[in-house]
Design an enzyme around this catalytic site. Structure first.
Site, PDB file in Angstrom:
ATOM      1  N   CYS A   1     -10.259  -5.327   0.683  1.00 57.21           N
ATOM      2  CA  CYS A   1     -11.386  -4.382   0.684  1.00 57.21           C
ATOM      3  C   CYS A   1     -12.283  -4.630  -0.527  1.00 57.21           C
ATOM      4  O   CYS A   1     -11.915  -5.342  -1.470  1.00 57.21           O
ATOM      5  CB  CYS A   1     -10.876  -2.948   0.708  1.00 57.21           C
TER       6      CYS A   1
ATOM      7  N   CYS B   1     -10.834  -3.744  -4.008  1.00 55.38           N
ATOM      8  CA  CYS B   1      -9.846  -4.729  -4.482  1.00 55.38           C
ATOM      9  C   CYS B   1     -10.535  -6.018  -4.921  1.00 55.38           C
ATOM     10  O   CYS B   1     -10.143  -6.640  -5.917  1.00 55.38           O
ATOM     11  CB  CYS B   1      -8.804  -4.996  -3.403  1.00 55.38           C
TER      12      CYS B   1
ATOM     13  N   ASN C   1       0.839  -1.204   0.000  1.00 53.02           N
ATOM     14  CA  ASN C   1       0.000   0.000   0.000  1.00 53.02           C
ATOM     15  C   ASN C   1       0.870   1.248   0.000  1.00 53.02           C
ATOM     16  O   ASN C   1       1.968   1.276   0.569  1.00 53.02           O
ATOM     17  CB  ASN C   1      -1.016  -0.010   1.139  1.00 53.02           C
TER      18      ASN C   1
ATOM     19  N   GLU D   1      -3.177  -4.753  -3.005  1.00 53.26           N
ATOM     20  CA  GLU D   1      -3.674  -5.693  -4.010  1.00 53.26           C
ATOM     21  C   GLU D   1      -3.715  -5.044  -5.389  1.00 53.26           C
ATOM     22  O   GLU D   1      -3.298  -5.633  -6.402  1.00 53.26           O
ATOM     23  CB  GLU D   1      -5.104  -6.158  -3.658  1.00 53.26           C
TER      24      GLU D   1
ATOM     25  N   CYS E   1      -4.220   0.604  -2.456  1.00 51.79           N
ATOM     26  CA  CYS E   1      -4.099  -0.661  -1.736  1.00 51.79           C
ATOM     27  C   CYS E   1      -3.018  -1.547  -2.347  1.00 51.79           C
ATOM     28  O   CYS E   1      -2.707  -1.464  -3.543  1.00 51.79           O
ATOM     29  CB  CYS E   1      -5.421  -1.429  -1.820  1.00 51.79           C
TER      30      CYS E   1
ATOM     31  N   GLU F   1       0.290   5.344   0.689  1.00 50.38           N
ATOM     32  CA  GLU F   1      -0.668   6.344   1.153  1.00 50.38           C
ATOM     33  C   GLU F   1      -0.269   7.740   0.689  1.00 50.38           C
ATOM     34  O   GLU F   1       0.785   7.950   0.083  1.00 50.38           O
ATOM     35  CB  GLU F   1      -0.775   6.259   2.682  1.00 50.38           C
TER      36      GLU F   1
HETATM   37  N1  THU Z   1      -5.359  -1.477   2.500  1.00 48.87           N
HETATM   38  C1  THU Z   1      -4.823  -2.325   1.566  1.00 48.87           C
HETATM   39  O1  THU Z   1      -3.679  -2.130   1.114  1.00 48.87           O
HETATM   40  N2  THU Z   1      -5.587  -3.360   1.148  1.00 48.87           N
HETATM   41  C2  THU Z   1      -6.845  -3.649   1.594  1.00 48.87           C
HETATM   42  O2  THU Z   1      -7.496  -4.549   1.087  1.00 48.87           O
HETATM   43  C3  THU Z   1      -7.391  -2.877   2.712  1.00 48.87           C
HETATM   44  C4  THU Z   1      -6.682  -1.610   3.054  1.00 48.87           C
HETATM   45  C5  THU Z   1      -4.550  -0.326   2.941  1.00 48.87           C
HETATM   46  C6  THU Z   1      -5.038   1.006   2.423  1.00 48.87           C
HETATM   47  C7  THU Z   1      -4.495   1.957   3.465  1.00 48.87           C
HETATM   48  O3  THU Z   1      -3.178   2.337   3.106  1.00 48.87           O
HETATM   49  C8  THU Z   1      -4.436   1.124   4.735  1.00 48.87           C
HETATM   50  O4  THU Z   1      -4.564  -0.213   4.332  1.00 48.87           O
HETATM   51  C9  THU Z   1      -5.522   1.456   5.743  1.00 48.87           C
HETATM   52  O5  THU Z   1      -6.766   1.446   5.163  1.00 48.87           O
END
Ligand code: THU
Length: 136
Positions: free
Chosen positions: A93, A96, A43, A56, A54, A45
Site C-alpha cells: 500500500c 508502506c 498484518n 510491511e 500492515c 487488525e
Molecule cells: N495490508 C497489508 O498488510 N499490507 C499492504 O500493503 C496492504 C494491506 C493488510 C492490512 C489489512 O489488515 C488487510 O491487508 C486488508 O487491507
C-alpha cells in the site's frame, strides 16, 4: 529460483501468523537489512478498523527494534493469501511504500503480479516524487 527467494519463502510463512478476522486477507512481509539479517511481520487488525497495521510496517518495526535507528532496508518481499490459502496479487500500500523508501531509498520490492509472476521493483519506481522531510 529467484533472487531473494528466502524473503519470499519467509513472507509466505509470516502470513500464516496474521490476525485478519475482518478482511480475511492474510499478509506477510520479510525484509533484509544492510547487515544481512532477515526480519518479518504480518498484518494485525483491530475491531477499531483504522488502527490495524500492515505486514510491511510490522516487519520494519521488528527490524528497528533489533538494529536500532541505523537500520537500513535493502529488500522486502510481500505475500498474501485469502482464507483458503490461495495466493493473491497484493502490491504494498501507499503508506508502506512511504516507510520502505525512507528506510531503504534503494530497496528492492518483490510481490506477486496479477498474472502470477513475481514482480521485482525498485521502491523509487513504486513511489516517484515522494514526500521527504528534507524538502520542508
Ligand atoms: N495490508 C497489508 O498488510 N499490507 C499492504 O500493503 C496492504 C494491506 C493488510 C492490512 C489489512 O489488515 C488487510 O491487508 C486488508 O487491507
Amino acid at each position: 529460483m529467484t533472487m531473494h527467494q528466502d524473503l519470499l519463502d519467509e513472507s509466505a510463512l509470516a502470513l500464516k501468523q496474521a490476525y485478519a478476522p475482518y478482511s480475511q486477507l492474510f499478509v506477510g512481509a520479510a525484509l533484509r537489512s544492510a547487515n544481512g539479517k532477515m526480519f518479518s511481520g504480518c498484518n494485525v487488525e483491530s475491531g477499531a478498523f483504522s488502527i490495524g497495521s500492515c505486514a510491511e510496517r510490522n516487519a520494519i518495526a521488528a527490524a528497528v527494534r533489533a538494529e536500532g535507528a541505523g537500520f537500513q532496508l535493502t529488500a522486502i518481499a510481500i505475500s498474501a493469501t485469502d482464507r483458503a490459502g490461495k495466493f493473491l496479487a497484493i502490491p504494498p500500500c501507499g503508506a508502506c511504500r512511504q516507510m520502505i523508501k525512507e528506510l531503504g531509498p534503494n530497496a528492492e520490492v518483490l510481490f506477486l503480479g496479477a498474472s502470477g509472476e513475481i514482480i521485482h521493483a525498485q521502491i523509487g519506481d513504486l513511489l516517484p516524487h515522494s514526500f521527504q522531510l528534507e524538502t520542508l
